[in-house]
Design an enzyme around this catalytic site. Structure first.
Site: not given
Ligand code: NAP
Ligand code: G4F
Length: 331
Positions: A127, A129, A151
């Site tokens: 990520s 992050e 995280y």
């Molecule tokens: P997400 O919507 O939060 O999905 C997370 C998945 O992990 C869900 O299917 C959840 O299952 C499963 N999980 C959680 N705990 C588990 C456990 N103990 N054993 C098995 N499965 C488990 O995440 P996403 O947005 O699809 O992202 C996919 C991956 O990319 C994640 O690893 C995230 O950290 C990473 N990532 C995401 C972003 C982004 O912007 N979306 C960016 C960079 C990296 P349940 O539904 O049952 O809870």
């Molecule tokens: O949407 P966010 O919660 O995403 P964040 O923290 O960037 O993380 C997501 O992207 C990562 C990749 O860089 C992934 F690895 C991670 O698993 C996840 O998918 O927050 C985005 C921004 C932050 O700066 C937060 O402080 O939005 C700001 N924010 C402001 N108000 C808020 C809010 N975020 C959330 N969730 N809720 C608010 O009310």
């Protein structure tokens, strides 16, 4: 027929990846946690071709059984506790699942390879992050990592472990350092979906205002459907490697609000948003912007959906969904 095993199949990215792999002719297996996870039935309805396996990233033996059942050529480790804010309140659990889970999958993979002699390709969901308090702008594969949350620290562990297993055991293990990617399937706790859903509800008279945290944070937001293609491309390369996946454009939460409200015909949103201290984080990641040159040059990958198209797509979806909910029809 190739076989792929996806952890995190019930998340945002899992179903997009399953669709892509199925279209390419893969047999697709998805790992689901819990004894009666309600998301299993929903997935069986929307993605009937996904073969569901029971397992948990915390439970090595369940992962070993999943490998035996799926006999995978490719494994995509998308499973994680992925909500940054939650990771401060549940730091141990996040460390174990998001970090320790990577170790368990890699160990199950190594055991399966040793037993069968089959080469399995591995994708780790790293990520942006991990860049946290950024040490370089834009961020690329070589940028020093400076994680700012439990995280992100767990993701750094999984990232380095993936590289270490590649170097130690010659595994075909790649890490995608993905910047934020969103879609109509995004969880409602993340800021994009929280905004698009609230804007839809405000436009329909179902909600008055939105409570948010830091409006000045900036992210490099792309479309999840584009990003899962990059995951697959990484595993089709002869050599495993690490790649930054991003759009190269950055926008603030204010920009997000402006486009989202504009989509429902509201130009001045200042009276519709208020600040709530509970949404501010103990340590913020202020500004992320990536450089995906390596992915473009080596994978031939580039994003297709712009930030504005993404936000409009999400608002339209939420207006449809909220209208149906408010009139009592299920989508
Ligand atoms: P997400 O919507 O939060 O999905 C997370 C998945 O992990 C869900 O299917 C959840 O299952 C499963 N999980 C959680 N705990 C588990 C456990 N103990 N054993 C098995 N499965 C488990 O995440 P996403 O947005 O699809 O992202 C996919 C991956 O990319 C994640 O690893 C995230 O950290 C990473 N990532 C995401 C972003 C982004 O912007 N979306 C960016 C960079 C990296 P349940 O539904 O049952 O809870
Ligand atoms: O949407 P966010 O919660 O995403 P964040 O923290 O960037 O993380 C997501 O992207 C990562 C990749 O860089 C992934 F690895 C991670 O698993 C996840 O998918 O927050 C985005 C921004 C932050 O700066 C937060 O402080 O939005 C700001 N924010 C402001 N108000 C808020 C809010 N975020 C959330 N969730 N809720 C608010 O009310």
């Amino acid at each position: 027929m190739k076989s792929a095993l996806i952890t995190g199949i019930t998340g945002q990215d899992g179903p997009y990846l399953a669709e892509l792999l199925y279209e390419k002719g893969y047999r697709v297996y998805g790992l689901i946690q819990g004894q009666n996870n309600p998301k299993a039935a929903r997935l069986a309805e929307t993605h009937p071709y996904v073969e569901i396996l029971s397992g948990n990233l915390l439970d090595l033996s369940s992962l070993m059984r999943a490998f035996s059942a799926a006999e995978p050529d490719e494994v995509y480790n998308l499973g994680a506790i992925s909500f940054v804010a939650y990771s401060w309140e549940n730091a141990r659990l996040t460390t174990d699942v998001t970090g320790g889970g990577v170790l368990n999958v890699l160990e199950a993979l190594r055991f399966y390879q040793d037993q069968t002699g089959k080469q399995v390709r591995f994708y780790q969901a790293s990520s942006s992050e991990m860049f946290g308090k950024v040490q370089e702008v834009p961020q690329r594969e070589s940028t020093l990592l400076w994680p700012r949350s439990p995280y992100a620290v767990a993701k750094v562990y999984g990232h380095h472990l993936t590289i270490n297993y590649r170097e130690s055991y010659g595994l075909h293990a790649s890490s995608g350092i993905l910047f934020n990617h969103e879609s109509p399937r995004r969880g409602q706790e993340f800021v994009t979906r929280k905004v698009t859903q609230s804007v839809a509800r405000i436009s329909l008279g179902l909600q008055d205002r939105i409570a948010l945290g830091n409006l000045d944070a900036e992210r490099d937001w792309g479309f999840a459907g584009d990003y899962v293609e990059a995951m697959w491309l990484m595993l089709q390369q002869h050599e495993a490697d690490d790649y930054v996946i991003c759009t190269g454009e950055s926008h603030s939460i204010r920009d997000l609000l402006t486009i989202a409200f504009n989509e429902v015909g509201i130009s001045d949103w200042s009276h519709l948003v208020y600040s709530d201290p509970k949404f501010f984080r103990p340590a913020e990641v202020d500004h992320l912007i990536g450089d995906a040159s390596k992915a473009r040059d080596k994978l031939g990958w580039s994003p297709k959906v712009s930030f504005e198209q993404l936000v409009r797509m999400m608002v339209q979806n939420d207006v449809d969904e909220q209208s149906k909910l408010s009139t009592g029809t299920r989508s």
